[in-house]
Design an enzyme around this catalytic site. Structure first.
Site, PDB file in Angstrom:
ATOM      1  N   TRP A 163    -117.691  41.100  39.612  1.00 46.36           N
ATOM      2  CA  TRP A 163    -116.319  41.510  39.884  1.00 46.36           C
ATOM      3  C   TRP A 163    -116.019  41.677  41.369  1.00 46.36           C
ATOM      4  O   TRP A 163    -114.876  41.884  41.749  1.00 46.36           O
ATOM      5  CB  TRP A 163    -116.009  42.831  39.159  1.00 46.36           C
ATOM      6  CG  TRP A 163    -117.106  43.853  39.266  1.00 46.36           C
ATOM      7  CD1 TRP A 163    -118.062  44.101  38.322  1.00 46.36           C
ATOM      8  CD2 TRP A 163    -117.390  44.733  40.364  1.00 46.36           C
ATOM      9  NE1 TRP A 163    -118.924  45.078  38.758  1.00 46.36           N
ATOM     10  CE2 TRP A 163    -118.533  45.486  40.014  1.00 46.36           C
ATOM     11  CE3 TRP A 163    -116.801  44.962  41.606  1.00 46.36           C
ATOM     12  CZ2 TRP A 163    -119.091  46.444  40.867  1.00 46.36           C
ATOM     13  CZ3 TRP A 163    -117.359  45.914  42.449  1.00 46.36           C
ATOM     14  CH2 TRP A 163    -118.485  46.637  42.079  1.00 46.36           C
ATOM     15  N   ASN A 164    -117.020  41.623  42.230  1.00 44.40           N
ATOM     16  CA  ASN A 164    -116.748  42.025  43.621  1.00 44.40           C
ATOM     17  C   ASN A 164    -116.036  40.939  44.443  1.00 44.40           C
ATOM     18  O   ASN A 164    -115.249  41.251  45.332  1.00 44.40           O
ATOM     19  CB  ASN A 164    -118.032  42.490  44.321  1.00 44.40           C
ATOM     20  CG  ASN A 164    -119.099  41.432  44.381  1.00 44.40           C
ATOM     21  OD1 ASN A 164    -119.060  40.461  43.641  1.00 44.40           O
ATOM     22  ND2 ASN A 164    -120.061  41.621  45.259  1.00 44.40           N
ATOM     23  N   LYS A 187    -117.473  32.305  32.891  1.00 46.47           N
ATOM     24  CA  LYS A 187    -117.259  33.623  32.276  1.00 46.47           C
ATOM     25  C   LYS A 187    -117.112  34.625  33.421  1.00 46.47           C
ATOM     26  O   LYS A 187    -118.086  35.062  34.011  1.00 46.47           O
ATOM     27  CB  LYS A 187    -118.469  33.930  31.407  1.00 46.47           C
ATOM     28  CG  LYS A 187    -118.480  35.090  30.446  1.00 46.47           C
ATOM     29  CD  LYS A 187    -117.663  36.282  30.678  1.00 46.47           C
ATOM     30  CE  LYS A 187    -118.524  37.520  30.689  1.00 46.47           C
ATOM     31  NZ  LYS A 187    -117.910  38.629  31.405  1.00 46.47           N
ATOM     32  N   SER A 238    -125.943  41.932  38.617  1.00 39.02           N
ATOM     33  CA  SER A 238    -126.998  42.911  38.903  1.00 39.02           C
ATOM     34  C   SER A 238    -128.373  42.353  38.516  1.00 39.02           C
ATOM     35  O   SER A 238    -128.479  41.469  37.647  1.00 39.02           O
ATOM     36  CB  SER A 238    -126.723  44.192  38.120  1.00 39.02           C
ATOM     37  OG  SER A 238    -126.781  43.910  36.738  1.00 39.02           O
ATOM     38  N   GLU A 259    -128.334  34.969  41.293  1.00 35.40           N
ATOM     39  CA  GLU A 259    -127.964  35.615  42.561  1.00 35.40           C
ATOM     40  C   GLU A 259    -127.773  37.087  42.231  1.00 35.40           C
ATOM     41  O   GLU A 259    -126.791  37.459  41.584  1.00 35.40           O
ATOM     42  CB  GLU A 259    -126.660  35.020  43.105  1.00 35.40           C
ATOM     43  CG  GLU A 259    -126.749  33.555  43.472  1.00 35.40           C
ATOM     44  CD  GLU A 259    -127.473  33.322  44.780  1.00 35.40           C
ATOM     45  OE1 GLU A 259    -127.572  34.262  45.590  1.00 35.40           O
ATOM     46  OE2 GLU A 259    -127.969  32.215  44.981  1.00 35.40           O
ATOM     47  N   CYS A 293    -122.774  41.909  48.063  1.00 39.44           N
ATOM     48  CA  CYS A 293    -124.218  41.855  47.808  1.00 39.44           C
ATOM     49  C   CYS A 293    -125.005  41.864  49.105  1.00 39.44           C
ATOM     50  O   CYS A 293    -126.084  42.446  49.175  1.00 39.44           O
ATOM     51  CB  CYS A 293    -124.553  40.625  46.977  1.00 39.44           C
ATOM     52  SG  CYS A 293    -123.921  39.082  47.654  1.00 39.44           S
ATOM     53  N   GLU A 391    -129.551  50.007  45.209  1.00 37.77           N
ATOM     54  CA  GLU A 391    -128.299  49.408  45.675  1.00 37.77           C
ATOM     55  C   GLU A 391    -127.142  50.398  45.441  1.00 37.77           C
ATOM     56  O   GLU A 391    -126.902  50.805  44.302  1.00 37.77           O
ATOM     57  CB  GLU A 391    -128.041  48.107  44.913  1.00 37.77           C
ATOM     58  CG  GLU A 391    -126.876  47.313  45.475  1.00 37.77           C
ATOM     59  CD  GLU A 391    -126.650  45.997  44.723  1.00 37.77           C
ATOM     60  OE1 GLU A 391    -126.850  45.968  43.494  1.00 37.77           O
ATOM     61  OE2 GLU A 391    -126.278  45.015  45.383  1.00 37.77           O
TER      62      GLU A 391
HETATM   63  P1  NDP Z   1    -123.375  42.745  36.065  1.00 35.04           P
HETATM   64  O1  NDP Z   1    -124.783  42.302  36.054  1.00 35.04           O
HETATM   65  O2  NDP Z   1    -123.028  44.011  35.382  1.00 35.04           O
HETATM   66  O3  NDP Z   1    -122.422  41.632  35.420  1.00 35.04           O
HETATM   67  C1  NDP Z   1    -122.361  40.307  35.904  1.00 35.04           C
HETATM   68  C2  NDP Z   1    -121.742  39.407  34.847  1.00 35.04           C
HETATM   69  O4  NDP Z   1    -122.619  39.317  33.719  1.00 35.04           O
HETATM   70  C3  NDP Z   1    -120.421  39.931  34.292  1.00 35.04           C
HETATM   71  O5  NDP Z   1    -119.560  38.840  34.045  1.00 35.04           O
HETATM   72  C4  NDP Z   1    -120.855  40.580  33.001  1.00 35.04           C
HETATM   73  O6  NDP Z   1    -119.790  40.679  32.073  1.00 35.04           O
HETATM   74  C5  NDP Z   1    -121.905  39.615  32.529  1.00 35.04           C
HETATM   75  N1  NDP Z   1    -122.860  40.145  31.556  1.00 35.04           N
HETATM   76  C6  NDP Z   1    -123.122  41.443  31.244  1.00 35.04           C
HETATM   77  N2  NDP Z   1    -124.095  41.505  30.289  1.00 35.04           N
HETATM   78  C7  NDP Z   1    -124.455  40.220  30.016  1.00 35.04           C
HETATM   79  C8  NDP Z   1    -125.426  39.616  29.145  1.00 35.04           C
HETATM   80  N3  NDP Z   1    -126.229  40.356  28.364  1.00 35.04           N
HETATM   81  N4  NDP Z   1    -125.517  38.270  29.135  1.00 35.04           N
HETATM   82  C9  NDP Z   1    -124.739  37.513  29.939  1.00 35.04           C
HETATM   83  N5  NDP Z   1    -123.811  38.025  30.772  1.00 35.04           N
HETATM   84  C10 NDP Z   1    -123.672  39.352  30.813  1.00 35.04           C
HETATM   85  O7  NDP Z   1    -122.961  42.772  37.606  1.00 35.04           O
HETATM   86  P2  NDP Z   1    -121.622  43.292  38.258  1.00 35.04           P
HETATM   87  O8  NDP Z   1    -120.462  42.558  37.686  1.00 35.04           O
HETATM   88  O9  NDP Z   1    -121.639  44.781  38.209  1.00 35.04           O
HETATM   89  O10 NDP Z   1    -121.778  42.792  39.773  1.00 35.04           O
HETATM   90  C11 NDP Z   1    -122.344  43.564  40.777  1.00 35.04           C
HETATM   91  C12 NDP Z   1    -123.753  43.086  41.086  1.00 35.04           C
HETATM   92  O11 NDP Z   1    -123.712  41.721  41.465  1.00 35.04           O
HETATM   93  C13 NDP Z   1    -124.384  43.802  42.265  1.00 35.04           C
HETATM   94  O12 NDP Z   1    -125.716  44.119  41.942  1.00 35.04           O
HETATM   95  C14 NDP Z   1    -124.368  42.770  43.378  1.00 35.04           C
HETATM   96  O13 NDP Z   1    -125.370  42.944  44.336  1.00 35.04           O
HETATM   97  C15 NDP Z   1    -124.527  41.507  42.607  1.00 35.04           C
HETATM   98  N6  NDP Z   1    -124.036  40.379  43.385  1.00 35.04           N
HETATM   99  C16 NDP Z   1    -124.936  39.477  43.908  1.00 35.04           C
HETATM  100  C17 NDP Z   1    -124.501  38.430  44.700  1.00 35.04           C
HETATM  101  C18 NDP Z   1    -125.449  37.418  45.270  1.00 35.04           C
HETATM  102  O14 NDP Z   1    -124.993  36.394  45.771  1.00 35.04           O
HETATM  103  N7  NDP Z   1    -126.742  37.637  45.240  1.00 35.04           N
HETATM  104  C19 NDP Z   1    -123.084  38.269  45.001  1.00 35.04           C
HETATM  105  C20 NDP Z   1    -122.244  39.260  44.400  1.00 35.04           C
HETATM  106  C21 NDP Z   1    -122.717  40.279  43.625  1.00 35.04           C
HETATM  107  P3  NDP Z   1    -118.859  41.988  32.083  1.00 35.04           P
HETATM  108  O15 NDP Z   1    -118.453  42.288  33.496  1.00 35.04           O
HETATM  109  O16 NDP Z   1    -117.715  41.541  31.272  1.00 35.04           O
HETATM  110  O17 NDP Z   1    -119.705  43.076  31.503  1.00 35.04           O
END
Ligand code: NDP
Length: 524
Positions: A163-164, A187, A238, A259, A293, A391
């Site tokens: 979402w960020n 998604k 995450s 990522e 991130c 984090e």
């Molecule tokens: P999440 O891991 O909570 O969610 C990421 C995505 O995965 C969302 O679309 C979520 O859906 C979906 N999801 C949740 N559960 C499942 C599952 N069991 N199977 C498949 N998909 C699933 O992360 P956040 O959205 O909270 O994002 C923040 C994190 O992302 C931070 O840790 C940040 O560091 C990292 N990040 C890393 C980056 C990089 O380039 N390395 C860049 C940006 C962020 P829903 O939201 O609908 O639950």
């Protein structure tokens, strides 16, 4: 025609229909909130596994035609989209700001700026990274044969985003996947789906064939269902969810690119330009309210310059305005997008204070409406505190005094994460040597985060920060399988020399050949 899928759930016809972004909240859909105001700004369908399966079938059926467009045909669509993004920049910024609560500038610079560059980059570079490679070999047995390495699109790619940055590191990963000739199902996070729907509309307008890109709105279960149907999964989010995604992908033996989270350190050496270092520390810890991130999550400062650095940073952070963004130039620090993130930020600050840290600036939640946290500077911190090891993903900067650079490097590496790092020193060559010792996917000297904008460079995490990378050659080749092709043409004999029947004369001849080829070296 591209399809922006907004499936109404079968049980409730009142939830948003196609093109109906901004519909009122309905029980069966997912309400989208503006985190800066608390208002509900739309509702999107919560797609179930059956709906995802249908999308996958449609995506597979559409993919061959898209692949047949070739690099030039696909580039034309992506270049039209580059222009579309610029023509619709204000509309995109508004959508991003409304669903994330970020500032106008954070959306403009890091999302519109990225998208403009990325659509053009992949339109142009896909052909270079994926063109057939004529391979030269030292293998004499294939002399005269044509040897080719070919990249073939995998077929149907699943992109799951956080979402960020709903455009940059969520929708942005669809661009190279499409440029390679794949169909994609995206998604987006349930918290920020509207940007992906809007960008999907844009690609539709720009001539992307129907069903080549589909947006699967929904919650975690929708993401999990997607993994069941695609040929490769690109996940950003995450580390905890990333591990689950990798496990599910392993069950189907499909490739996965992850990522994940980070805890990026900044090292400030005693010979650093402290004014530059302080400006970078403030900007890259607070930008996007710290929800980046590769934001600076912790700083280690050599003893002789520690006090001056802390004073500079504190003064600059104190001057930041936090609150509801009201267009360009209104505030520096916007909202906390995801409700549970605010609890994590508060917990990290409380934990640090309880273990002896001091709050020099900020430290508290800002009363609503909306979700905000004061830009915060913490000192007297150490690695017993969550703010230095986990984090935080918020507008906080813990600063730790270190005796020397050796201690700073040791502490920088004292983490399961390995996304990015930055080193500040006037001795750039020494800075580079220090950067090379930090276990991260990307390191900057006298800079921070800028590597992300260099699309020729891989962007990916070491250790628990990920697997694979986006950008660069690897950032598009991961959406393809490699096919090795050997063509025997003019030199095709009826039979090769090593074939049946085995004869001692031929075997001795081959032994002599191998000795001649490989046996002339020394054993020392
Ligand atoms: P999440 O891991 O909570 O969610 C990421 C995505 O995965 C969302 O679309 C979520 O859906 C979906 N999801 C949740 N559960 C499942 C599952 N069991 N199977 C498949 N998909 C699933 O992360 P956040 O959205 O909270 O994002 C923040 C994190 O992302 C931070 O840790 C940040 O560091 C990292 N990040 C890393 C980056 C990089 O380039 N390395 C860049 C940006 C962020 P829903 O939201 O609908 O639950």
């Amino acid at each position: 025609m591209a399809t922006v899928e907004q499936h109404p759930p079968e049980t409730d016809e009142s939830v948003a229909q196609e093109g109906d972004i901004g519909a009122p909240v309905e029980a069966a859909g997912i309400p989208v909130e503006n985190p800066a105001t608390g208002e509900i700004i739309g509702t999107v369908p919560d797609l179930d596994a059956a709906a995802v399966a249908e999308m996958a079938a449609r995506g597979r059926a559409a993919q061959p035609q898209w692949e047949a467009y070739g690099f030039d045909g696909r580039a034309r669509v992506l270049l039209r989209m580059q222009k579309w993004v610029m023509d619709n920049a204000e509309r995109i910024v508004k959508t991003i700001c409304e669903e994330t609560g970020k500032t106008y500038e954070d959306a403009e610079l890091a999302e519109i700026g990225y998208a403009g560059n990325a659509f053009g980059f992949w339109a142009k570079e896909a052909a270079n990274y994926l063109a057939d490679e004529r391979v030269k070999t030292s293998q004499k047995l294939v002399l005269g044969k044509k040897i080719v390495l070919r990249y073939r699109p995998l077929g149907l790619i699943g992109v799951i985003g956080p979402w960020n940055y709903p455009l940059t590191n969520s929708f942005g990963d669809c661009i190279p996947a499409l440029a390679a000739g794949n169909a994609v199902i995206m998604k987006p996070s349930e918290v920020t789906p509207l940007t992906s729907l809007l960008l999907g509309e844009g690609l539709h307008e720009c001539g992307l064939p129907e069903n080549v890109l589909q947006i699967a709105t929904g919650r975690g279960q929708t993401g999990a269902a997607l993994i069941e149907h695609v040929d490769m999964i690109m996940f950003t989010g995450s580390t905890k969810t990333g591990k689950k995604v990798a496990e599910e992908a392993a069950k189907r033996l499909i490739p996965v690119s992850l990522e994940l989270g980070g805890k990026d350190p900044m090292l400030v050496l005693s010979d650093a330009d402290l004014e530059r270092a302080a400006n970078f520390a403030v900007y890259f810890s607070m930008q996007n309210a710290g929800q980046t991130c590769i934001s600076i999550e912790r700083a280690y400062v050599e003893e002789p310059v520690y006090d001056e650095f802390v004073a500079k940073v504190s003064e600059k952070v104190r001057a930041l305005r936090v609150g509801k963004p009201e267009g360009p130039g209104s505030v520096e620090v916007g909202a906390i997008t995801f409700p549970p993130q605010l609890d994590i930020i508060k917990d990290h600050v409380a934990d640090a204070v309880q273990r002896g840290a001091r709050v020099l600036v900020g430290g508290s939640e800002v009363p609503g409406p909306g979700r905000f946290f004061e830009p915060t500077v913490l000192v007297d911190v150490d690695h017993t505190m969550k703010c230095m090891t986990d984090e935080t993903f918020g507008p906080t900067l813990p600063i730790m005094k270190v005796h020397d650079v050796e201690e700073a490097v040791r502490l920088a590496n004292d983490t399961p994460y390995g996304l990015g790092a930055s080193v500040f020193t006037r001795d750039a060559a020494r800075g580079e040597q220090i950067a090379r010792r930090i276990e991260v996917g990307a390191a900057n000297v006298n800079d921070a985060l800028i590597n992300y904008t260099v699309l020729e460079l891989p962007m990916g995490g070491a250790k628990a920060s990920g697997l694979g990378s986006r950008h660069g050659a690897g950032g598009i080749r991961k959406y393809c399988s490699q096919q090795a092709i050997v063509v025997t043409d003019k030199l095709a004999m009826k039979k090769e020399v090593f074939m049946y029947p085995y004869k001692s004369r031929t075997s001795r001849m081959l032994a002599g050949f191998f000795k001649f080829m490989y046996g002339r070296g020394k054993r020392d």
